[in-house]
Design a protein around this motif. Structure first.
Motif, PDB file in Angstrom:
ATOM      1  N   VAL A  15       0.869  -1.170   0.000  1.00 31.31           N
ATOM      2  CA  VAL A  15       0.000   0.000   0.000  1.00 31.31           C
ATOM      3  C   VAL A  15       0.906   1.220   0.000  1.00 31.31           C
ATOM      4  N   PRO A  16       0.694   2.126  -0.936  1.00 32.35           N
ATOM      5  CA  PRO A  16       1.562   3.309  -0.977  1.00 32.35           C
ATOM      6  C   PRO A  16       1.353   4.196   0.248  1.00 32.35           C
ATOM      7  N   GLU A  17       2.400   4.875   0.626  1.00 31.95           N
ATOM      8  CA  GLU A  17       2.299   5.818   1.735  1.00 31.95           C
ATOM      9  C   GLU A  17       1.799   7.143   1.169  1.00 31.95           C
ATOM     10  N   LEU A  18       0.508   7.331   1.231  1.00 27.42           N
ATOM     11  CA  LEU A  18      -0.131   8.530   0.695  1.00 27.42           C
ATOM     12  C   LEU A  18      -1.036   9.139   1.743  1.00 27.42           C
ATOM     13  N   GLU A  19      -1.296  10.394   1.582  1.00 31.38           N
ATOM     14  CA  GLU A  19      -2.261  11.084   2.424  1.00 31.38           C
ATOM     15  C   GLU A  19      -3.550  11.206   1.626  1.00 31.38           C
ATOM     16  N   LEU A  20      -4.673  10.938   2.274  1.00 32.30           N
ATOM     17  CA  LEU A  20      -5.941  11.094   1.570  1.00 32.30           C
ATOM     18  C   LEU A  20      -6.107  12.543   1.131  1.00 32.30           C
ATOM     19  N   LEU A  21      -6.641  12.709  -0.042  1.00 32.96           N
ATOM     20  CA  LEU A  21      -6.839  14.045  -0.600  1.00 32.96           C
ATOM     21  C   LEU A  21      -8.307  14.420  -0.515  1.00 32.96           C
ATOM     22  N   HIS A  22      -8.573  15.690  -0.614  1.00 34.50           N
ATOM     23  CA  HIS A  22      -9.959  16.147  -0.633  1.00 34.50           C
ATOM     24  C   HIS A  22     -10.224  16.895  -1.928  1.00 34.50           C
ATOM     25  N   ASP A  23     -11.487  17.038  -2.230  1.00 36.83           N
ATOM     26  CA  ASP A  23     -11.896  17.719  -3.448  1.00 36.83           C
ATOM     27  C   ASP A  23     -11.708  19.227  -3.276  1.00 36.83           C
ATOM     28  N   VAL A  24     -11.261  19.881  -4.321  1.00 32.81           N
ATOM     29  CA  VAL A  24     -11.062  21.329  -4.305  1.00 32.81           C
ATOM     30  C   VAL A  24     -11.886  21.911  -5.451  1.00 32.81           C
ATOM     31  N   LYS A  25     -12.888  22.706  -5.113  1.00 28.14           N
ATOM     32  CA  LYS A  25     -13.803  23.230  -6.132  1.00 28.14           C
ATOM     33  C   LYS A  25     -13.091  23.982  -7.251  1.00 28.14           C
ATOM     34  N   THR A  26     -12.055  24.698  -6.911  1.00 28.53           N
ATOM     35  CA  THR A  26     -11.380  25.524  -7.909  1.00 28.53           C
ATOM     36  C   THR A  26     -10.340  24.762  -8.718  1.00 28.53           C
ATOM     37  N   HIS A  27     -10.154  23.495  -8.417  1.00 23.94           N
ATOM     38  CA  HIS A  27      -9.184  22.669  -9.140  1.00 23.94           C
ATOM     39  C   HIS A  27      -9.939  21.470  -9.700  1.00 23.94           C
ATOM     40  N   TRP A  28     -10.370  21.572 -10.950  1.00 29.31           N
ATOM     41  CA  TRP A  28     -11.273  20.570 -11.518  1.00 29.31           C
ATOM     42  C   TRP A  28     -10.699  19.167 -11.464  1.00 29.31           C
ATOM     43  N   ASP A  29      -9.410  19.040 -11.556  1.00 30.37           N
ATOM     44  CA  ASP A  29      -8.778  17.727 -11.593  1.00 30.37           C
ATOM     45  C   ASP A  29      -8.647  17.093 -10.208  1.00 30.37           C
ATOM     46  N   SER A  30      -9.015  17.826  -9.178  1.00 34.57           N
ATOM     47  CA  SER A  30      -8.849  17.294  -7.827  1.00 34.57           C
ATOM     48  C   SER A  30      -9.779  16.115  -7.552  1.00 34.57           C
ATOM     49  N   THR A  31     -10.904  16.055  -8.228  1.00 31.97           N
ATOM     50  CA  THR A  31     -11.812  14.919  -8.032  1.00 31.97           C
ATOM     51  C   THR A  31     -11.135  13.631  -8.495  1.00 31.97           C
ATOM     52  N   TYR A  32     -10.483  13.697  -9.638  1.00 29.73           N
ATOM     53  CA  TYR A  32      -9.746  12.525 -10.120  1.00 29.73           C
ATOM     54  C   TYR A  32      -8.637  12.159  -9.130  1.00 29.73           C
ATOM     55  N   ALA A  33      -7.881  13.145  -8.684  1.00 29.84           N
ATOM     56  CA  ALA A  33      -6.776  12.883  -7.759  1.00 29.84           C
ATOM     57  C   ALA A  33      -7.291  12.272  -6.454  1.00 29.84           C
ATOM     58  N   MET A  34      -8.417  12.779  -5.975  1.00 29.99           N
ATOM     59  CA  MET A  34      -8.999  12.282  -4.732  1.00 29.99           C
ATOM     60  C   MET A  34      -9.429  10.818  -4.890  1.00 29.99           C
ATOM     61  N   ILE A  35     -10.143  10.520  -5.965  1.00 29.24           N
ATOM     62  CA  ILE A  35     -10.621   9.150  -6.188  1.00 29.24           C
ATOM     63  C   ILE A  35      -9.450   8.210  -6.444  1.00 29.24           C
ATOM     64  N   ASN A  36      -8.478   8.656  -7.214  1.00 30.17           N
ATOM     65  CA  ASN A  36      -7.301   7.852  -7.513  1.00 30.17           C
ATOM     66  C   ASN A  36      -6.559   7.484  -6.231  1.00 30.17           C
ATOM     67  N   CYS A  37      -6.395   8.452  -5.364  1.00 29.55           N
ATOM     68  CA  CYS A  37      -5.706   8.225  -4.093  1.00 29.55           C
ATOM     69  C   CYS A  37      -6.509   7.278  -3.202  1.00 29.55           C
ATOM     70  N   LEU A  38      -7.804   7.498  -3.132  1.00 27.24           N
ATOM     71  CA  LEU A  38      -8.655   6.647  -2.302  1.00 27.24           C
ATOM     72  C   LEU A  38      -8.614   5.198  -2.784  1.00 27.24           C
ATOM     73  N   CYS A  39      -8.664   5.002  -4.088  1.00 28.05           N
ATOM     74  CA  CYS A  39      -8.603   3.638  -4.631  1.00 28.05           C
ATOM     75  C   CYS A  39      -7.249   2.988  -4.341  1.00 28.05           C
ATOM     76  N   ALA A  40      -6.191   3.773  -4.409  1.00 31.78           N
ATOM     77  CA  ALA A  40      -4.856   3.240  -4.108  1.00 31.78           C
ATOM     78  C   ALA A  40      -4.746   2.826  -2.644  1.00 31.78           C
ATOM     79  N   LEU A  41      -5.496   3.498  -1.797  1.00 31.31           N
ATOM     80  CA  LEU A  41      -5.448   3.225  -0.354  1.00 31.31           C
ATOM     81  C   LEU A  41      -6.616   2.366   0.128  1.00 31.31           C
TER      82      LEU A  41
END
Length: 136
Positions: A15-41
């Motif tokens: 399991v990668p050592e990552l911090e869970l991310l949250h969605d950022v309204k002003t950064h459209w790509d943050s939803t992908y990053a958040m889901i990608n991180c959650l799936c990795a963890l």
């Protein structure tokens, strides 16, 4: 990477050592990053939520079908993410490369909807918006 978690077969999985991310309204790509991180963890999240001292969080445990939906959205959002990354890698993006990238994004979503009918309702909505934007 930590080997503290067991996968479905019972073998230790990294399991990668990552911090869970949250969605950022002003950064459209943050939803992908958040889901990608959650799936990795996923293994770590499931383990954490199953701990006896996390009873107040038990309502947030995701079922297997819910994880599958998240993975579907990860695949859907990966397409515009890659296009955006491609465009961001250029020091001076030009319309000549933006249009083909945008068309590629649209065609990949069309293929994704055709080959994976269960995601078609979402890709179709995205394609409607993309088509409106493209036709401007």
């Amino acid at each position: 990477m930590k080997n503290w978690f067991k996968g479905p077969t019972g073998e230790a999985e990294q399991v990668p050592e990552l911090e869970l991310l949250h969605d950022v309204k002003t950064h459209w790509d943050s939803t992908y990053a958040m889901i990608n991180c959650l799936c990795a963890l996923r293994l770590a999240v499931n383990y954490f939520l199953a701990l006896p001292n996390q009873k107040e969080l038990k309502d947030y445990v995701l079922s297997c079908p819910q994880w599958l939906v998240l993975e579907d959205f990860e695949h859907i959002l990966q397409v515009p993410h890659k296009v955006q990354q491609r465009m961001s890698s250029e020091s001076l993006p030009r319309l000549g490369s933006a249009v083909p990238c945008f068309e590629l994004f649209m065609s990949v979503w069309e293929m994704l909807g055709a080959t994976h009918p269960h995601v078609k309702p979402w890709t179709d909505v995205g394609l409607e918006w993309a088509t409106k934007y493209y036709q401007r």
